[in-house]
Structures are given as C-alpha cells and as structure tokens.
Scaffold this motif. Sequence first.
Motif: not given
Length: 645
Positions: A207-218, A269-270, A278-285
């Motif tokens: 939870y911590q690591t994925m949120l940290d990378f998501a906030r960094r835009g990675d 987390l989502y 939000a990047w997770l929801g956009g990966m599929g389309p």
Amino acid sequence: MTPDRWRRIDELFDAASRLDPDTREGWLRQACDGDDVLRDEVLRLLSHDERAELERFLPAPEAIDRTGDRTGTWPPHAAGRHPAGLESIGRNGAAPGGRDGGFTPIAAIHPGSGPGSSAGRHVPAKQRLLGLVCLSLGLALLMLSWKYLVARDPAPTQAIPYSILIVASCGVALLILRPAPLSPSRARFLELGMIGLVAGVFAVSQYQTMLDFARRGDPLRAQFVMNHRVLIAAILVLCHGLYAPSDWRKSGLVVGLIAVLPFATLLALYLRNPGPMAWLGGMGPRGGTSPLVLVGFDAMLLLILAAGSASGSHLIARLRREVREARQVGQYRLLRKLGVGGMGEVYLAEHQFLKRPCALKLIKPGIESGAKALARFEREVRLTATLSHPNTVEIYDYGRTEDGVYYYVMEYLPGMNLAELVERHGPLPPGRAIYLLRQICLALREAHGVGLVHRDIKPSNIIVARRGGEDDVAKLLDFGLVLPGPSNGASDLSDEGRILGTPLYMSPEQATVRQELDACSDLYSLGAVAYYLLTGRPPFHEGGMIEILVALARDPAVPPSLIHPGIPEDLERLVLKCLEKNPDDRFRDADALERALGQCRCAAHWGPAQAARWWLTAGDPMETGSGEDASGRPTADALEARHSA
C-alpha cells in the motif's frame, strides 16, 4: 495424617521447591510457624525430589498398610486362589509379582520424561517454527536491503513494517529457543501468527510503496511492486503448506486469504486514492483491455497455487497423524486403538523389552494446551501414581513425544467397563452389583484418605476384568478431574466456573459448580452408578443437559425397584441414601458405605465362585482360550492377532 495436613504439606512443598536451596530451610521455619514435624516432612519430600532429579527416577512406593482392609469379611475365595493385588512389594521395588500377578515395574514417574523435561522434546515443531522465522527474517532483510541499498528509496517510513517484522521474528525465535516446553496449540498459534504477520506487513508495504510511486507519477514502478507482492504471496501460500499443515478446510481458508490479499490491497488503494491511482483505470482502455484482465491471470495462478497448497497441507497433516498412530512411543510399540475419549485416544501397546501389554493414552493435540490443562494432565498422572490400591488402575510411565503430544502408560485391563457390561448383559444381579461396588469403595477409601476427590465416577470409568487369576476385579480409572480436597490452589487447576464431570452421574453440588467438593460428591456418583447397575439407566436421564442438571438439584430419584422389580429393600434404601441432595444425609465416607453394602442380605449371593462361573460361561470370549501367559493374561501378540481378526 489428615487431608488438611497433606494439603498444607503439598502447598509448602510447591512453594519451597521454587526457592533457592540455600534459603529454603529458613523460609520453611518461618512458614511452618514452629511446627517442626510439618517442616521435617516437607524437607524430607524436598530431599527425595532432589535425589530423584539426580538419579532420574523416584524411589519405590512404601508397602501398603492393609491392617484395616475389610476384604477379609467378604465371601471366601475358592481353594487355590489368591486375592488379586495383595502381593507385597519390596522397598527397592523389585517385587516378584505385580498387582496383576505378573512382573510390574516400579509405579513411579521418570522426571526426565515429564512435562518439566528439558529441550529436545519438541524438535520437529520447533524446527518448523525456526524455519518459518528464518524465512520471515530473510524476506524482511532482503526487502530492506533492496529498497535502501539497491533501489535507494528515499521514504524512511517504508522501513517501519519490516522493522516490526524483524523484532517480532526475533521475539518468536527467543521463545522457541527457550528450554521450556512448547504446547502443540501454542506452536500452531505461532505458525499461523508468523504467516499472518508476514502477509500483513507486505500488504502494508504494498500500500505504502504503490501509493508513493503513484504520487510521483511513476506507474511502471507501481506495477512492479504489485508483481513482487504476487510472488511473495505465492511464497507464503507454499510456506503455509510446509510449516503449518492442517486439514483442507482450515488450510484452504488461510491460503485463500493470503492469495487474495494483494488484490484486496490494490482495490483498497484504488478506492481510497482515486486521484493518484487514476492510471490504473486508464491502463485497460489504452491497451484494448480492462484492469480486471491485467490482474486476473495472476489472481487465477495464485488461487490454483492456494488450492494445491491446501491439498498438500491436508496430505501432510494426515500422514503425520498416520505416522503418529503407527509409531513407537518411547519404549512402547502401539498395536491398535482401543478407544477414543474426550481428552485423547487409548492404544493397546507393548513394552519394547518386557513384552507386556499395556494401555497407552495419547492426549489430543490442542486439548492439553493451556497452563491449567497441562497442570491437570500432570496432576492426573502423579496423583494416580501415588494411589496403590489394587482396585485403582496402575500407572507405569508418562512423558511426551517428539512432536509434543503428551501420553501416559497404565496397566492394560482385558475386560469391559460397567457401561458395556450392562449394555451387553442387562442390569446386574444385586449381589454382583454389591460385589463390584465394594471394591470401588475400597479404592475411594484410599483416595479420600489422602484428600483426593475423583469427581468423574461413572460406569465407563470402572473396568471389570480378570486379573491374576481372579474374576470380577473392579478397577477405578481416569483421574483426569481428580482434585485434592477443598483448596483454592487445586480448584484453580480445574477451570473455575466450568462444569467438569459427567452430568448423568455428578452430584447436585457439582452440577451447581460449587468448588468446595468433598468425598460425599464421589459417594453420590457411586450411588448413581449403583442405580445404573441395578436398573440399566442413570437416576436422571430425560431431556437435555440443562433439564438433567435441574433434576439433579431439585427432583428426588425414583426408587430403583419401581423400574426394575426384585431389588432388595435394604439395598434400595442404601442407594437412595447415596443419592440424597444434602451431602450431610449421605454416608459419612466410603468406608461406611462399604460396610453398609457388606451388611445387605444379598451380599453373600455373589463371590469368587459365582464370578468365575459367569466369566467361564458368559464372559467375553476374546478374553479366554489360547494366547495367555502363565497368569492367565492374554499376551500382546495374541491380543494383536485377536483385534486384527
């Protein structure tokens, strides 16, 4: 010596044994308050205990004073036959014959095999736990090293979950390495706790690591974290099957939760952080698919792995159980299962060197788990071993297997219990009931004389057997609920507030969970057994447990002659007196009850001659015929052949 005196000695002995030897005598002098006789007796017992620790064996019991034995007033024995169990035992324990007519080892307890023995008794369980702890430490150190030495992650708070895991693993390791015994239930708790802790730590870290990378835009690195957690979940699923084998339901529940944990963490987390994630929801389309497809394959593989782990865990647990049932326990070879009770399983066994049949009771894993339960098990063996009356089952040995299962060894009684006797042959003739009850009175007289209350006297706890050429020998067994007389310390070992015993045969004061039970409670239970022997049913048996307990406290017993006509009036009065609600209205002690039974007119209608005739014509055919030793007892090989036939 009075029961109160014995209880005081027991309390002082327990307290003094925990003190340093240099300070014991001074403490005892003050605790005994000038009673030199009491102090000397406690010091003598402490000296015996120290010598036993050095020699690894307790001294042989003293010969029994039988000057007050009333068996001489019973019907005379047939010519050429001797009363079972009256052979004298030398002070060194090397008696030519035991209580059953054959060679009997000293009825003592080996301190090195008991619950207080040193490390090495739980090697398999401790090795599994140590392997799990080492794996947890390795994963935590590996992740910390990777994050801060290789990836050089700047977030220091992400080290907190792994630090907690390292500290907890070290604490469990110290607990495992202690020489104190580790019960099976505690080992199971630690195994599940470690697996759950590792899963929880990695879920928090995910939870911590994925949120940290998501906030960094990675998002790419966030995806890598998810893949890593799926692999770690796979490792945990496999570890559960190896380190914590169980039945498939329990194992399936645990590994199923571990398998879905990474995806549940991702979903949480989502939902809690829709902006950074939000990047997770956009990966599929963008890829022409959906987020479910991206994680579905990993989830499917994990669930398949979880199913395989649960199946393998169940198989390992079953194999361990089968090996335990077929193995040799200490110096005893298990031949076959004799029965199953609430506390464990009883096996017919054979001593490796003596080649003598005996009964070995294995306590169920998880039953003897808490400190009180373990103390109750040890007390059962030690107290039973102190009783040497021929109508009390004899304890030979006790100990603990390598995987932490407690056991004790007692004399094998080839016969049937009173419940089986009545079920097979119906209510007993009054004379025979008296003959058997008087023997149990004599066994209780010895137990009550040293302040012990049995608390679970019932037909299935009284065996009728052929011993040493004697027929209809009654043996009282299963002292699992035995208590020293009224004593706060003893009561604590029997789970205050719980009803311990068998409701159909317990006394009214025992049914109301009163802790101050005395010998009168056992006499009530023995009266209920007498009622069952004469009528084929207990005094109160209608309804469920609550109805029976209410009837015990409120309703008078129906006279047994109304259920089974032909019961002599004097015997009926005696049984109803035992079943009085008020303990003061019952017989004063087991001695008085035994004398009253002997004075019944039908007491002379059954004796050794009638018993021998019954066993010859109506007794269990499995206990007669070939395959017997010189004393008339079946040999172990013959017993095994008969039971496997």
